[in-house]
Design a protein around this motif. Structure first.
Motif, PDB file in Angstrom:
ATOM      1  N   THR B 140       1.005  -1.146   0.067  1.00 39.78           N
ATOM      2  CA  THR B 140       0.238  -0.182   0.478  1.00 39.78           C
ATOM      3  C   THR B 140       0.857   0.820  -0.041  1.00 39.78           C
ATOM      4  O   THR B 140       0.115   1.919  -0.520  1.00 39.78           O
ATOM      5  CB  THR B 140      -0.852  -0.488   1.157  1.00 39.78           C
ATOM      6  N   ARG B 141       1.864   1.143   0.326  1.00 41.33           N
ATOM      7  CA  ARG B 141       3.095   2.339   0.028  1.00 41.33           C
ATOM      8  C   ARG B 141       3.551   1.704  -0.966  1.00 41.33           C
ATOM      9  O   ARG B 141       3.929   0.522  -1.754  1.00 41.33           O
ATOM     10  CB  ARG B 141       4.003   1.924   1.760  1.00 41.33           C
ATOM     11  N   SER B 142       4.010   3.789  -2.024  1.00 41.98           N
ATOM     12  CA  SER B 142       5.313   3.051  -3.324  1.00 41.98           C
ATOM     13  C   SER B 142       6.022   3.766  -2.667  1.00 41.98           C
ATOM     14  O   SER B 142       6.512   4.544  -1.933  1.00 41.98           O
ATOM     15  CB  SER B 142       4.312   3.922  -3.758  1.00 41.98           C
ATOM     16  N   MET B 143       7.188   2.855  -2.940  1.00 45.20           N
ATOM     17  CA  MET B 143       8.483   2.975  -3.310  1.00 45.20           C
ATOM     18  C   MET B 143       9.094   4.342  -4.153  1.00 45.20           C
ATOM     19  O   MET B 143       8.887   3.747  -5.373  1.00 45.20           O
ATOM     20  CB  MET B 143       9.433   1.297  -2.961  1.00 45.20           C
ATOM     21  N   ILE B 144       9.566   5.366  -3.691  1.00 53.82           N
ATOM     22  CA  ILE B 144      10.084   6.240  -4.791  1.00 53.82           C
ATOM     23  C   ILE B 144      11.786   6.274  -4.792  1.00 53.82           C
ATOM     24  O   ILE B 144      12.378   6.737  -3.608  1.00 53.82           O
ATOM     25  CB  ILE B 144       9.480   7.243  -4.494  1.00 53.82           C
ATOM     26  N   LYS B 145      12.228   5.455  -5.841  1.00 53.58           N
ATOM     27  CA  LYS B 145      13.353   5.576  -5.839  1.00 53.58           C
ATOM     28  C   LYS B 145      14.450   6.911  -6.017  1.00 53.58           C
ATOM     29  O   LYS B 145      14.031   7.363  -7.055  1.00 53.58           O
ATOM     30  CB  LYS B 145      14.460   4.674  -6.915  1.00 53.58           C
ATOM     31  N   ILE B 146      15.481   7.537  -5.536  1.00 50.50           N
ATOM     32  CA  ILE B 146      15.631   9.122  -5.949  1.00 50.50           C
ATOM     33  C   ILE B 146      16.934   8.762  -6.248  1.00 50.50           C
ATOM     34  O   ILE B 146      17.679   9.550  -6.616  1.00 50.50           O
ATOM     35  CB  ILE B 146      15.768  10.165  -4.496  1.00 50.50           C
ATOM     36  N   GLN B 147      17.673   7.606  -6.059  1.00 52.59           N
ATOM     37  CA  GLN B 147      18.797   7.415  -5.551  1.00 52.59           C
ATOM     38  C   GLN B 147      19.864   5.994  -5.657  1.00 52.59           C
ATOM     39  O   GLN B 147      18.929   5.154  -5.173  1.00 52.59           O
ATOM     40  CB  GLN B 147      20.069   8.645  -4.323  1.00 52.59           C
ATOM     41  N   LYS B 187      -1.401   5.927  -0.603  1.00 52.99           N
ATOM     42  CA  LYS B 187      -1.570   7.203   0.508  1.00 52.99           C
ATOM     43  C   LYS B 187      -0.518   7.393   1.481  1.00 52.99           C
ATOM     44  O   LYS B 187       0.183   8.480   2.046  1.00 52.99           O
ATOM     45  CB  LYS B 187      -2.766   6.395   1.576  1.00 52.99           C
ATOM     46  N   GLU B 188       1.431   6.649   0.704  1.00 53.81           N
ATOM     47  CA  GLU B 188       2.110   6.813   1.448  1.00 53.81           C
ATOM     48  C   GLU B 188       3.822   6.751   0.354  1.00 53.81           C
ATOM     49  O   GLU B 188       2.878   5.592  -0.300  1.00 53.81           O
ATOM     50  CB  GLU B 188       2.240   5.810   2.545  1.00 53.81           C
ATOM     51  N   VAL B 189       4.015   7.344   0.595  1.00 53.09           N
ATOM     52  CA  VAL B 189       5.165   7.051  -0.040  1.00 53.09           C
ATOM     53  C   VAL B 189       6.707   7.001   0.469  1.00 53.09           C
ATOM     54  O   VAL B 189       6.935   7.672   1.291  1.00 53.09           O
ATOM     55  CB  VAL B 189       5.281   8.375  -1.572  1.00 53.09           C
ATOM     56  N   VAL B 190       7.176   5.849   0.156  1.00 50.08           N
ATOM     57  CA  VAL B 190       8.541   5.361   0.756  1.00 50.08           C
ATOM     58  C   VAL B 190       9.781   6.069  -0.015  1.00 50.08           C
ATOM     59  O   VAL B 190      10.179   5.600  -1.148  1.00 50.08           O
ATOM     60  CB  VAL B 190       8.732   4.427   1.426  1.00 50.08           C
TER      61      VAL B 190
END
Ligand SMILES: Cc1cc2nc3c(=O)[nH]c(=O)nc-3n(C[C@H](O)[C@H](O)[C@H](O)COP(=O)(O)OP(=O)(O)OC[C@H]3O[C@@H](n4cnc5c(N)ncnc54)[C@H](O)[C@@H]3O)c2cc1C
Lengths: 226, 428
Positions: B140-147, B187-190
């Motif tokens: 339910t959380r979406s991981m956002i890769k920044i690096q 609803k949540e991004v990691v």
């Protein structure tokens, strides 16, 4: 998606020709190699190894940012794997070099007049040589801890009054004793930035001394060699 | 009939993110996606290599699938694939071993495999950020890769060698990715990466990026996952007060002994770490700090270990991941001499685990009687589970709606093996 995204972040390695070797003591030498397209910031290191093996080791860059070559200052470690084989290489031969990396650099936001204290043991003087030759720091004192005065490695690069050679095994330096003893007796203040480089034990002790002298850890930067 | 594709993910959040992103891509391509190898046409193992145990676990997963009769396509990817590509290809001749740089091209590889135009995996052009945003799959959380990648060169760590040099994703890509996943209903991004505090894209550092993220005018909360305590600035501490940012950091400590930290070439001292924790608890006295600690690093004395043990109590960690030091070839620590005997490592790790467990229970107990905002991620057998803003699991004895936020009053704590869930009742 994916606009301007780097295709991969693999570490780039390349063969670089050895342009010159200067032997400074029986065990320590400067290896000058082709720069090719390597850009670096003074204080960074490169991984270097013999051309025929798979092993490399980290070496701080000794030369200045603007030089047309790269130099590293290497001490042959007895029974070591890479440093003895680097010592055997000859001018005209090659080494494997990985692109420069590291965060042991001077903060560009600090003023030109910023006071620095550089504290090195042995070949840990290498990044400071690069700082000074690259014009990164003017208001500095370099404390160099060695056993014998012969390990002052090309100290003519520094202003005489800014270089303190601390010799622990003979009375031929500016100060006879360890860098830590010198530092205990000479305070440089809490506003200076302290850069420590070399062996772990020296760095550990210097942290303690500086803490006692009221220096914040924000002003202490360390590069551990071993 | 829809092709069935199974995933097994080991290791870090970044791997989870990449699995999620791949899984969404496969859903989009019309595959059925499941979380094991059973009856699948394709089984993808996203491996980890951070410790010897992770290598073993990764191999176990592959062997287990084969022993249980998996005859379909097998893809081994992740850090172990980078580190042991040749060995894996030798041992599993029918598997595709795909390194991290090519991971995002796995869907093309699978399609190519079924079109009988099998491409050698190393000829696909990929890229470490070349993932579509993760849509509805496992989390339910979406991981956002920044690096990706790391330049710290800690002496025990093989990651720089397998993940490569630090590289940061363009700011606009990240913001766009977040807008998309929030649009999908997350609803949540990691925020994930190998070393996210060193994020730097054209001079925009981590705090500046985070500011732009919280300024997105959409309704979501942000969790910052694993972060190194070596480059925090004032702006970061200020941002942590923002209502969108959840009060939880996984702040890697590794050891509380100053001399061990130096030998590890970590870029901070224990004193600095402690100061960071104090500042976080000034922002919110219940700020959840979770961490990793390595026991039995070469040269770690009983006194050094005691410092780590004391730190667990002193810093009231919400969770501690204890690792027994395991030697990784080709790292500086592998060449260190004062090796700690295996039985001492085991004893230390047991002792630390116990202390960590006590600390976790103490930490969680303070929520009894309080209200938390729980994002429900599991609904089954008449109960629901999810995580509150402090990243503590909460169980509610009622079937609720998945991927919805509920205000929950915490009424107690329930032990379930090693896990201690908070128990609560819904208020709205
Ligand atoms: C960031 C960084 C920068 C470095 N820069 C330099 C540099 O500018 N010049 C330089 O000479 N070395 C430098 N080193 C050390 C260097 O990387 C190697 O460790 C060293 O050359 C020994 O490698 P080896 O393969 O010969 O020995 P190994 O086989 O790797 O090790 C043998 C043993 O020697 C010890 N050792 C390592 N370095 C030294 C040393 N200098 N004196 C005494 N014992 C040592 C190690 O702890 C190890 O137990 C640096 C290390 C790091 C991490």
């Amino acid at each position: 998606m994916g606009k301007g995204v780097p295709a991969a972040n693999k570490i780039k390695t390349d063969l670089h020709e050895i342009l010159d070797i200067r032997h400074l003591t029986d065990s320590t030498f400067v290896l000058r190699i082709e720069k090719k397209d390597l850009e670096f910031e003074a204080g960074q290191h490169v991984c270097v190894g013999p051309p025929n093996g798979i092993h490399t080791r980290e070496y701080s860059i000794y030369s200045a940012e603007q030089d047309e070559y790269i130099e590293i200052l290497v001490k042959e470690v007895e029974n070591g794997l890479v440093s003895p084989s680097l010592k055997k290489l000859q001018k005209g031969g090659y080494v494997v070099v990985e692109e420069p990396v590291g965060y042991f650099t001077i903060n560009k936001d600090l003023p030109q007049t910023q006071k620095y204290v550089f504290i090195a043991s042995g070949t840990g003087v290498s990044p400071f040589h690069s700082f000074v030759l690259s014009g990164k720091a003017e208001n500095y004192t370099l404390l160099h801890g060695v056993k014998y005065a012969s390990e002052a490695y090309e100290s003519e690069a520094y202003d005489k009054d800014k270089y303190v050679l601390c010799t622990s095994q003979e009375d031929k330096g500016t100060f006879n004793g360890r860098v830590t003893d010198y530092l205990k007796a000479n305070h440089f203040g809490a506003d200076a930035h302290y850069y420590l480089c070399g062996n772990c034990n020296m760095i550990h002790d210097v942290y303690d001394i500086l803490e006692e002298q009221g220096v914040s850890t924000d002003n202490i930067h360390a590069e551990v060699y071993f | 009939m829809k092709k069935r594709i199974g995933f097994k993910t080991l290791g870090c959040r970044l791997n989870q993110f990449e699995t999620d992103a791949l899984a969404s891509k496969f859903v989009g391509l019309g595959y059925e996606v499941v979380e094991n190898s059973k009856d699948t046409d394709v089984f993808i193992v996203n491996t980890c290599t951070v410790t010897n145990q992770s290598d073993q676990k990764s191999r176990y997963v592959v062997n287990n699938a084969l022993n249980h009769g998996h005859t379909g396509m097998l893809v081994i990817t992740g850090c172990m694939a980078n580190n042991h590509k040749e060995q894996l290809e030798k041992r599993y001749p029918n598997a595709y071993v795909v390194d991290n740089q090519q991971k995002s091209t796995i869907p093309q590889l699978v399609e190519a495999h079924y079109n009988k135009e099998i491409l050698p995996s190393n000829q696909n052009v990929g890229g470490v950020f070349d993932y579509a945003p993760a849509a509805e799959t496992f989390h339910t959380r979406s991981m956002i890769k920044i690096q990706d990648g790391c330049d710290n060169y800690c002496t025990f760590c093989i990651i720089p060698k397998v993940r490569g040099r630090a590289v940061s994703r363009p700011v606009e890509d990240i913001l766009e990715n977040i807008r998309q996943v929030v649009g999908f209903g997350y609803k949540e991004v990691v925020i994930t990466g190998v070393n996210i505090s060193r994020y730097n894209y054209n001079g925009i550092g981590f705090s500046a990026l985070l500011k732009q993220i919280v300024d997105i005018k959409l309704d979501f909360r942000v969790r910052i996952s694993s972060i190194e305590p070596d480059s925090f600035d004032e702006e970061f501490f200020e941002l942590l007060k923002h209502p969108k940012i959840t009060p939880h950091l996984h702040l890697c400590l590794q050891s509380a002994s100053e001399s061990v930290l130096l030998q590890m070439r970590r870029m901070y001292t224990y004193k600095l770490y402690k100061r960071i924790v104090e500042r976080l608890r000034e922002i919110d006295p219940r700020f959840n700090i979770t961490t990793d600690i390595i026991v039995g690093f070469p040269g770690e004395t009983e006194a050094d270990f005691q410092k780590s043990l004391d730190a667990v109590e002193e810093l009231s960690f919400g969770h501690v991941h204890t690792f027994k030091y395991s030697k990784r070839e080709d790292t500086r620590a592998a060449r260190m001499s004062n090796v700690v005997p295996e039985q001492d490592k085991t004893l230390r790790s047991e002792e630390l685990r116990q202390a960590a467990n006590d600390s976790k229970i103490n930490y969680r107990q303070q929520f009894i009687g309080e209200q938390l905002h729980v994002l429900v991620d599991t609904v089954k057998d008449g109960y629901s589970k999810g995580y509150g803003e402090y990243y503590v699991p909460v169980k509610i004895n009622q079937s609720l709606e998945r991927n919805r936020l509920y205000t929950v009053k915490i009424t107690g704590i329930e032990a379930q093996g090693e896990e201690h869930n908070l128990i609560g009742v819904v208020q709205n």
